[in-house]
Each structure stands twice: as structure tokens, then as C-alpha cells.
Design an enzyme around this catalytic site. Structure first.
Site, PDB file in Angstrom:
ATOM      1  N   ASN A   1      47.059  21.220  13.011  1.00  0.00           N
ATOM      2  CA  ASN A   1      47.339  22.699  14.484  1.00  0.00           C
ATOM      3  C   ASN A   1      46.412  23.141  15.113  1.00  0.00           C
ATOM      4  O   ASN A   1      46.139  22.432  16.137  1.00  0.00           O
ATOM      5  CB  ASN A   1      48.053  23.306  13.698  1.00  0.00           C
ATOM      6  CG  ASN A   1      49.583  24.204  15.190  1.00  0.00           C
ATOM      7  OD1 ASN A   1      48.850  24.297  16.180  1.00  0.00           O
ATOM      8  ND2 ASN A   1      50.914  24.403  14.657  1.00  0.00           N
ATOM      9  N   ASP A   2      45.624  24.379  14.569  1.00  0.00           N
ATOM     10  CA  ASP A   2      44.972  24.449  14.990  1.00  0.00           C
ATOM     11  C   ASP A   2      43.137  24.038  15.332  1.00  0.00           C
ATOM     12  O   ASP A   2      42.416  23.436  16.684  1.00  0.00           O
ATOM     13  CB  ASP A   2      43.763  25.576  14.426  1.00  0.00           C
ATOM     14  CG  ASP A   2      44.707  26.906  14.066  1.00  0.00           C
ATOM     15  OD1 ASP A   2      45.777  27.250  14.973  1.00  0.00           O
ATOM     16  OD2 ASP A   2      45.102  27.387  13.044  1.00  0.00           O
ATOM     17  N   THR A   3      43.057  22.713  14.701  1.00  0.00           N
ATOM     18  CA  THR A   3      41.849  21.956  14.593  1.00  0.00           C
ATOM     19  C   THR A   3      41.962  20.355  15.952  1.00  0.00           C
ATOM     20  O   THR A   3      41.526  20.147  15.731  1.00  0.00           O
ATOM     21  CB  THR A   3      41.757  21.096  13.528  1.00  0.00           C
ATOM     22  OG1 THR A   3      42.750  20.359  13.066  1.00  0.00           O
ATOM     23  CG2 THR A   3      41.458  22.320  12.416  1.00  0.00           C
ATOM     24  N   VAL A   4      43.303  20.916  16.647  1.00  0.00           N
ATOM     25  CA  VAL A   4      43.325  19.954  17.816  1.00  0.00           C
ATOM     26  C   VAL A   4      43.937  20.754  19.315  1.00  0.00           C
ATOM     27  O   VAL A   4      44.376  20.087  19.656  1.00  0.00           O
ATOM     28  CB  VAL A   4      44.457  18.772  17.292  1.00  0.00           C
ATOM     29  CG1 VAL A   4      43.750  17.473  15.868  1.00  0.00           C
ATOM     30  CG2 VAL A   4      45.938  19.421  16.805  1.00  0.00           C
TER      31      VAL A   4
ATOM     32  N   SER B   1      46.281  29.710  12.535  1.00  0.00           N
ATOM     33  CA  SER B   1      45.813  31.380  13.026  1.00  0.00           C
ATOM     34  C   SER B   1      46.414  32.108  14.049  1.00  0.00           C
ATOM     35  O   SER B   1      46.475  33.190  14.543  1.00  0.00           O
ATOM     36  CB  SER B   1      44.679  30.408  14.412  1.00  0.00           C
ATOM     37  OG  SER B   1      45.221  30.059  15.027  1.00  0.00           O
TER      38      SER B   1
END
Length: 475
Positions: free
Chosen positions: A396-399, A437
Site C-alpha cells: 500500500n504505502d510503498t506504491v 500508515s
């Protein structure tokens, strides 16, 4: 051969095995054997400790016999618990276990320091006392901080704890702890009242809690790495106090490796370690992200699979959701169907994907994914624009493209996988929830993105069936 000579040789051998094992851990291909080598080194160091019994005078043996028996009992309990829990723990719980082991290491170092500081006989030199205080302080912080990290990762503590004047409170507690430590080492010369020594350790433990509670979930991989470094440093300092070469070398190696890993992970998030520890990054519920244009467009698993079957190049971005669904084996089964059909498939790993450093690499290795299909972010990021399809599974947050474009986003500036640059993006996720996050993902609303809702393992089964039916049952 005297017992002391055997102890010295064992310490040298154990130190070599620690360093060589860590070197082998630097590559996924040799990491497993590196762990075994380092484990043998630890076994040598532990067994050598029992040789001290044969090197003391007969008058001292009765007292040492009791300690040796207690040490053997503690060793048996520790080995039994570690063996049982290590076999039982799921891949999704591995970060929690690492956090616990970090804490236990720090706690052991703090306990060694406490024993040295509470000794009522003998003269203590200033330098050994200062080193003992430093090791005890770091070890106690690592213990309580790691336990909080474990509780956060395990869902026993949700969210963060922040109050007005947080930094002032933390600074005051740390300063008070430092003052007590300096008093014990330089004024009382190691003969402080036990209540003073107890207060020192209590404040150090409290500071570990205060330091970790405000840190958001997205920073937990960096926090785990940081406490790993803390534990190594604490063990190294206490090894100096005990004049144990194996402890000194092992502690310094772990401390330096953990520090380097922490710095690299912080850099991967485009932030400093101080920013991770002292900022308010993470799910506090008060971030202003702005309105996201577009809509989330669902897609069927079978349609997505057929699209990938006829693609030339597919890049997969895995995340923690893949581990939760235990879908790595089905994912690799699907990947083998694609590669058999002539599709080029690569895995893209973000440095902080999952809940701890290397989490995704271990997960994919467990499923048998070849190492030459797994690429770090900096090695594969430029290829997304050439990919016909990018599929995100549990990440999620890493993309999230907001990290590149939205200055109001809490994750702005964090390097991400360039998934959004692929011609077509499929995101496999259970629902419309936000990432760890607490930040909404702009990728999910992009024109070239479709969402495949459902448990990742069930979705992969559907994708496998779709490709097999298309290829005549897989023959």
C-alpha cells in the site's frame, strides 16, 4: 590444556563464526547457511562459558556450582521456548518475534550491567563503570522499546500515544536517567544505594516506552532495525566489562550492521533516523491529505489473469498483505504459469515492504521463488514504464504516488515503487481500507488501475484457474 586457554580459543573461534556468518547473510543465496554458521558460533560461546567452573579455586566452586546450575536451567528454558516458538510462529508474526528477541538481548545486557553495579565488594574503575552504565542504559531502552514495538506489530497496542510537550517529557526523563548513571559511575564509584541503581534502570525502561509509543506503524521496520543495533551495542559494552572477546566482537558486529541497516532504511524513506524517532509520522488521524480525484474501479480476478497471460512483461510488487493471506505459494504457482507461457516476470521489493527488513525476501524464498526473479527497488524501478502489467499484492504505502507528487501527504518524499508507470495496474486487496500508515493511496484511483477485491490466496487460485482453462487445463 588449561580451561582458560580453551575459553580463549573458543572465544576466537566464536568471533570468527559470527563475522563469517554475518558475511554470508548479506546474500539471499547464502543467508540460510550464514544463520547456521553464526548459530554454531553462539553454541561455542555458550558452552565455553561453562568452562569457567573448572578454572576457579576449590573454595570458590560451591558458590559457582549454584550459578552454573542456574545458568544451565535458564539455558534449557530458553532453548526450549525458542525451539517451540520458532517452529510455531507464522511468517506474518516473524517481525513480532524479531522484536521480542531484540528486547531479550537488550534485557540480558541490562541484567549483566545491573549485576555489576549492585556488587558490594571490589573496587570499580571509572572507565568500566561508565561503559557499564552506557551498556545498561542502551540495553534497558532496547528492552522496553522492543516490547512496545512487539505490542504494536501484534495489534495489542493500536495507534500512537502523543501528548503536548512530548519531546520535553522525553528529554527530561532521558536527562534524569543520564544524571543518575553519571552519579553511580563517577560519584558513588559503583557503590550507590540499590534504590538509586533501581531508579536508574526504571527511568531507562520508561524512556524506552516514551520513545517508542509516538512512532507510527509505517516506521516500525526502521524501529526494529534501530533496536537491533541498540542491543548489539549494549552487548558489546557489557562484553568489555566482562572482558569477554566473543561478546565484544559479536556486539560490535551486530551493532554496526544494525546501525548501517537503520540508516539505509531511513534513506529509503527519504528521512533521517532522528526524523523517524522524533517526528509525528504515522497514523495520528490528523493528517490533511487533500481530495483525491478519480474512482476505484473493480476488476475480476480471471480478467486480470488473462490480461497478464498475454502480456510481455509483468512486475509484481508484494507487501505485508501477501504474508497475511499466506498466498506466496499460490502466487509463485501463478507466476510459473506465466513464465511457461513466455511472459517475463519480475518481483519488485521495496526496502521497507512488510513489517521488518527483508520480510518479503524471506516470504518469497519460502515459496521457492528463484533469487534471480527478485529485484530491489533501485534495480527495477526504471522498468515499470516498460511493463504491460504491474500487480500489487498486499502492498500500500510503498506504491503510493502521493509520495512523489502530493506535498500535503505525510509520506511525501518517501521513495516508492513506480507501479503507477506501468500500462495497466492491478491491485489485490481485501477491501477499501488504508495502508499501515493510515494514508489514502492515490494509485487506487488512477485511470490505469483496477482493484481485484478479495483474500489474496483466493484471488490467486482464481487467477490460476483462469490461465489453466485458457491454456486447455494447463497442458
Amino acid at each position: 590444556m588449561s580451561p582458560q586457554l580453551l575459553i580463549d580459543i573458543s572465544a576466537l573461534l566464536a568471533s570468527f563464526l559470527f563475522i563469517y556468518g554475518l558475511k554470508r547473510m548479506s546474500s539471499p543465496v547464502t543467508a540460510r547457511s550464514g544463520i547456521v554458521v553464526a548459530g554454531v558460533g553462539m553454541l561455542v560461546a555458550v558452552l565455553a562459558a561453562f568452562l569457567y567452573y573448572f578454572g576457579v579455586s576449590e573454595a570458590a566452586k560451591p558458590h559457582l556450582t549454584t550459578n552454573t546450575i542456574l545458568a544451565a536451567i535458564a539455558l534449557g528454558v530458553g532453548v526450549g521456548w525458542a525451539w517451540w516458538s520458532g517452529k510455531k510462529v507464522a511468517m506474518t508474526s516473524m517481525p513480532q518475534m524479531v522484536a521480542l528477541y531484540n528486547g531479550m538481548g537488550g534485557g540480558a545486557a541490562a541484567a549483566i550491567g545491573a549485576v555489576e553495579l549492585l556488587k558490594t565488594s571490589g573496587h570499580h574503575g571509572a572507565l568500566p563503570l561508565v561503559v557499564t552504565i552506557i551498556g545498561s542504559l542502551i540495553g534497558a531502552i532496547s528492552l522496553s522499546g522492543s516490547l512496545i514495538a512487539w505490542a504494536k506489530l501484534d495489534g495489542r497496542i493500536n495507534g500512537t500515544w502523543r501528548v503536548k510537550g512530548q519531546q520535553l517529557i522525553n528529554g527530561t526523563v532521558f536527562l534524569a536517567t543520564l544524571v543518575l548513571g553519571l552519579y553511580i559511575a563517577l560519584v558513588a564509584e559503583g557503590h550507590a544505594h540499590p534504590a538509586v541503581t533501581g531508579a536508574f534502570f526504571a527511568l531507562a525502561l520508561i524512556f524506552g516506552v516514551l520513545m517508542t509509543m509516538p512512532i507510527g506503524g509505517a516506521d516500525m521496520p526502521v524501529v526494529i532495525s534501530l533496536y537491533n543495533a541498540f542491543t548489539g551495542l549494549a552487548v558489546g559494552f557489557e562484553g568489555y566489562v566482562l572482558q569477554n572477546p566473543a561478546l565484544m566482537i559479536a556486539g560490535m558486529v551486530v551493532g554496526s550492521a544494525g546501525t548501517l541497516l537503520t540508516l539505509l532504511m531511513a534513506k529509503a524513506m527519504n528521512r533521517s533516523v532522528a526524523n523517524v524517532i522524533f517526528s509525528n509520522f504515522g497514523p495520528a488521524g490528523d493528517e490533511v491529505q487533500g481530495e483525491i480525484k478519480g474512482s476505484q474501479k473493480p476488476a475480476e480476478a480471471g480478467d486480470a489473469a488473462i490480461n497478464m497471460r498475454y502480456a510481455s512483461k509483468v512486475i509484481i510488487a508484494p507487501g505485508y498483505g501477501l504474508a497475511v493471506a499466506q498466498a506466496q505459494h499460490k502466487l509463485f504457482e501463478f507466476v510459473k504459469l506465466l513464465t511457461d507461457a513466455g511472459v517475463e516476470v519480475k518481483f519488485a521489493i521495496h526496502p521497507v515492504a512488510g513489517r521488518m527488513p527483508g520480510h518479503m525476501n524471506v516470504l518469497l524464498a519460502e515459496a521457492g521463488v528463484p533469487y534471480d526473479m527478485i529485484f530491489d527497488m533501485e534495480d527495477v524501478n526504471g522498468e515499470f514504464k516498460e511493463a504491460d502489467v504491474a500487480i500489487v499484492i498486499g502492498a500500500n504505502d510503498t506504491v503510493n504516488p502521493a509520495a512523489r507528487t502530493n506535498k500535503s501527504s505525510p509520506i511525501y518524499g518517501m521513495p516508492i515503487l513506480n507501479v503507477d508507470q506501468a500500462k495497466q495496474v492491478y491491485v489485490v486487496k481485501r477491501g477499501q481500507g488504508k495502508g499501515y500508515s493510515g494514508v489514502e493511496n492515490e494509485l487506487f484511483f488512477a485511470d490505469n488501475t483496477n482493484l481485484v477485491y478479495g483474500d489474496a490466496q483466493k484471488v490467486m487460485v482464481q487467477m490460476i484457474q483462469a490461465v489453466k482453462s485458457l491454456d486447455g487445463g494447463g497442458h
